[in-house]
Design a protein around this motif. Structure first.
Motif, PDB file in Angstrom:
ATOM      1  N   LYS A 184       0.820  -1.213   0.000  1.00 48.02           N
ATOM      2  CA  LYS A 184       0.000   0.000   0.000  1.00 48.02           C
ATOM      3  C   LYS A 184       0.852   1.261   0.000  1.00 48.02           C
ATOM      4  CE  LYS A 184      -4.290  -1.677   1.949  1.00 48.02           C
ATOM      5  NZ  LYS A 184      -5.135  -1.765   3.132  1.00 48.02           N
ATOM      6  N   ASN A 185       2.060   1.177   0.621  1.00 51.76           N
ATOM      7  CA  ASN A 185       2.940   2.355   0.669  1.00 51.76           C
ATOM      8  C   ASN A 185       3.398   2.759  -0.734  1.00 51.76           C
ATOM      9  OD1 ASN A 185       2.760   2.444   3.421  1.00 51.76           O
ATOM     10  ND2 ASN A 185       4.576   1.156   3.722  1.00 51.76           N
ATOM     11  N   ILE A 186       3.675   1.715  -1.556  1.00 52.33           N
ATOM     12  CA  ILE A 186       4.138   2.008  -2.926  1.00 52.33           C
ATOM     13  C   ILE A 186       3.005   2.647  -3.730  1.00 52.33           C
ATOM     14  CG2 ILE A 186       4.924   0.953  -5.106  1.00 52.33           C
ATOM     15  CD1 ILE A 186       6.448  -1.098  -3.369  1.00 52.33           C
ATOM     16  N   VAL A 187       1.806   2.076  -3.601  1.00 53.29           N
ATOM     17  CA  VAL A 187       0.645   2.619  -4.326  1.00 53.29           C
ATOM     18  C   VAL A 187       0.398   4.073  -3.881  1.00 53.29           C
ATOM     19  CG1 VAL A 187      -1.832   2.363  -4.762  1.00 53.29           C
ATOM     20  CG2 VAL A 187      -0.400   0.333  -4.607  1.00 53.29           C
ATOM     21  N   PHE A 213       3.079  11.159  -5.643  1.00 56.11           N
ATOM     22  CA  PHE A 213       3.999  11.761  -6.611  1.00 56.11           C
ATOM     23  C   PHE A 213       3.223  12.511  -7.694  1.00 56.11           C
ATOM     24  CE2 PHE A 213       6.054  11.209 -10.802  1.00 56.11           C
ATOM     25  CZ  PHE A 213       7.186  11.969 -10.597  1.00 56.11           C
ATOM     26  N   PHE A 214       2.172  11.848  -8.224  1.00 56.36           N
ATOM     27  CA  PHE A 214       1.387  12.491  -9.286  1.00 56.36           C
ATOM     28  C   PHE A 214       0.633  13.724  -8.765  1.00 56.36           C
ATOM     29  CE2 PHE A 214       1.956   8.438 -11.572  1.00 56.36           C
ATOM     30  CZ  PHE A 214       2.421   8.969 -12.771  1.00 56.36           C
ATOM     31  N   ILE A 243       1.070  17.484 -10.236  1.00 53.29           N
ATOM     32  CA  ILE A 243      -0.058  18.280 -10.760  1.00 53.29           C
ATOM     33  C   ILE A 243      -0.132  19.614 -10.011  1.00 53.29           C
ATOM     34  CG2 ILE A 243      -2.592  18.383 -10.961  1.00 53.29           C
ATOM     35  CD1 ILE A 243      -2.402  15.245 -11.381  1.00 53.29           C
ATOM     36  N   LEU A 244      -0.019  19.530  -8.671  1.00 53.07           N
ATOM     37  CA  LEU A 244      -0.085  20.761  -7.868  1.00 53.07           C
ATOM     38  C   LEU A 244       1.049  21.718  -8.237  1.00 53.07           C
ATOM     39  CD1 LEU A 244      -1.086  19.475  -4.322  1.00 53.07           C
ATOM     40  CD2 LEU A 244      -2.416  20.972  -5.803  1.00 53.07           C
ATOM     41  N   GLY A 245       2.251  21.151  -8.429  1.00 52.04           N
ATOM     42  CA  GLY A 245       3.413  21.960  -8.804  1.00 52.04           C
ATOM     43  C   GLY A 245       3.175  22.708 -10.101  1.00 52.04           C
ATOM     44  N   PHE A 246       2.670  21.997 -11.097  1.00 54.64           N
ATOM     45  CA  PHE A 246       2.386  22.630 -12.395  1.00 54.64           C
ATOM     46  C   PHE A 246       1.328  23.718 -12.258  1.00 54.64           C
ATOM     47  CE2 PHE A 246       4.293  18.853 -14.578  1.00 54.64           C
ATOM     48  CZ  PHE A 246       5.195  19.569 -15.344  1.00 54.64           C
TER      49      PHE A 246
END
Lengths: 195, 205
Positions: free
Chosen positions: B118-121, B127-128, B132-135
């Motif tokens: 679950k940590n990887i998911v 990350f995504f 998105i927030l950064g952009f």
């Protein structure tokens, strides 16, 4: 007194490595699984192949059975997905609830039924033939309710529907089965009533 | 519902104009049919035992007092018994043996929850979201909000030319991007083949 092991007991022993215990599961559910598959798949040969595949799939995914529902409910979800996959591969019509099988199939069923009835004179043969005339969805819902001993909630889990929707679909399926029996087997029904 | 009523009224008007007696007769027949359907559904629920106590006693009373209900109830009960009496189909005698021979080739697969971390998911999802927030933040920071006229309520959008996309759309950057993707693809293929090799080895032993 010796009592048969429960599904949960068998599964935990299989998971511990006693592979032969799985034969109890196969023995216990083979008729239910085969009947359900046969309602959706036309030929007995195909049905046997699909049913065998279902038990192999169930064995391989046994660790995923968490015991939150009955083992049979979990197994019937595999039955459903396997049948759909098989029918898709065979490009048969599977989805529409209202679509009934084409008329020549009905006629074939009817003639084979009549020949069968002369020999068997049984209520069961008549009901089985009438169920075969229904669409796959109707046949599946009736078999799950009457033969696979599943409640409306459990059927909802298997079919991915709300229990209320299952109730409506079951009612419609029974209605259509009743119509089929009245239309094609009224004479036999009366005969059986008089016996 | 409004649409149905409107449609029904129109049909009723047409029907009355054309042939009033026939049309009234038709409506009565349809009404009786709908009523029958409803009653049948109630009776099925009664037979299945999926109704509450008050509805149950109401239907019991109807069956006891009304001949039509009584007959329908017995008819449905008979259908219900017929359906319950249908036989289960049996596969061939060798069925269990065939299944057991088949599963002897396999092992029970590990539970899905044990290998889906679950940590990887969550990490991939995070990350995504951060990307998105950064952009979005960067994009909004590049906008200059100015009023075109004093009458205008909404400010006009002027995207400054600070962010020059043409800088990144040149052959060098595109080649680098493709190269990275090819390397990543080869790494993924290698991982898949490695896993398959391990599984094959396990089966052999």
């Amino acid at each position: 007194m010796h009592t048969a092991p429960t599904d949960t007991e068998i599964i935990s022993r299989v998971l511990k490595g006693e592979q032969q215990m799985y034969a109890h599961i196969v023995e216990r559910y083979q008729t239910y699984v085969f009947t359900l598959v046969l309602r959706m798949v036309e030929s007995r040969e195909d049905a046997e192949e699909v049913a065998q595949d279902i038990f192999v799939k169930a064995y391989r995914s046994l660790a995923d059975f968490r015991g939150e529902s009955k083992f049979s409910t979990w197994l019937y979800t595999i039955v459903r997905t396997s049948c759909i996959t098989f029918l898709r591969k065979k490009k048969l019509q599977t989805t529409s609830i209202d679509n009934e099988k084409i008329s020549f199939q009905i006629k074939n069923h009817e003639s084979s039924f009549r020949a069968n009835l002369v020999e068997q004179k049984s209520k069961q043969a008549m009901v089985n033939e009438a169920i075969k005339m229904l669409s796959n969805d109707d046949a599946e819902i009736i078999t799950l309710f009457y033969k696979a001993e599943q409640s409306l909630d459990e059927m909802g889990k298997i079919l991915g529907l709300e229990p209320n929707n299952v109730k409506v679909k079951l009612h419609r399926a029974r209605q259509r089965l009743k119509e089929k029996m009245e239309k094609y087997f009224s004479h036999e029904v009366r005969e059986l009533q008089n016996d | 519902m409004k649409y149905v009523n409107y449609k029904t009224i129109n049909k009723l008007k047409d029907g009355i104009n054309n042939s009033p007696e026939l049309y009234i007769n038709k409506i009565q027949t349809e009404g009786v049919y709908m009523n029958e359907q409803l009653n049948e559904e109630r009776l099925w629920n009664f037979i299945d035992g999926t109704i509450d106590a008050s509805e149950k006693s109401a239907i019991e009373q109807l069956i006891a007092t009304n001949l039509e209900w009584k007959n329908k109830y017995h008819e449905l009960l008979e259908v219900n018994q017929l359906m319950s009496s249908s036989e289960l189909e049996s596969p061939s005698m060798r069925f269990t043996k065939n299944v057991m021979e088949d599963i002897a080739k396999y092992h029970v697969a590990p539970a899905t929850r044990s290998y889906i971390n679950k940590n990887i998911v969550g990490g991939i999802g995070g990350f995504f979201i951060v990307m998105i927030l950064g952009f979005l933040i960067y994009g909004f920071s590049q906008i200059t909000w100015t009023n075109i006229s004093s009458e205008s309520i909404l400010p006009a959008l002027n995207i400054s030319k600070k962010f020059d996309f043409s800088k990144f759309y040149n052959p060098t950057y595109v080649s680098i991007f493709i190269m990275i993707n090819v390397v990543l693809g080869l790494m993924l293929l290698d991982m898949v083949l490695e896993k398959k090799k391990e599984k094959f080895k396990q089966k052999e032993f």
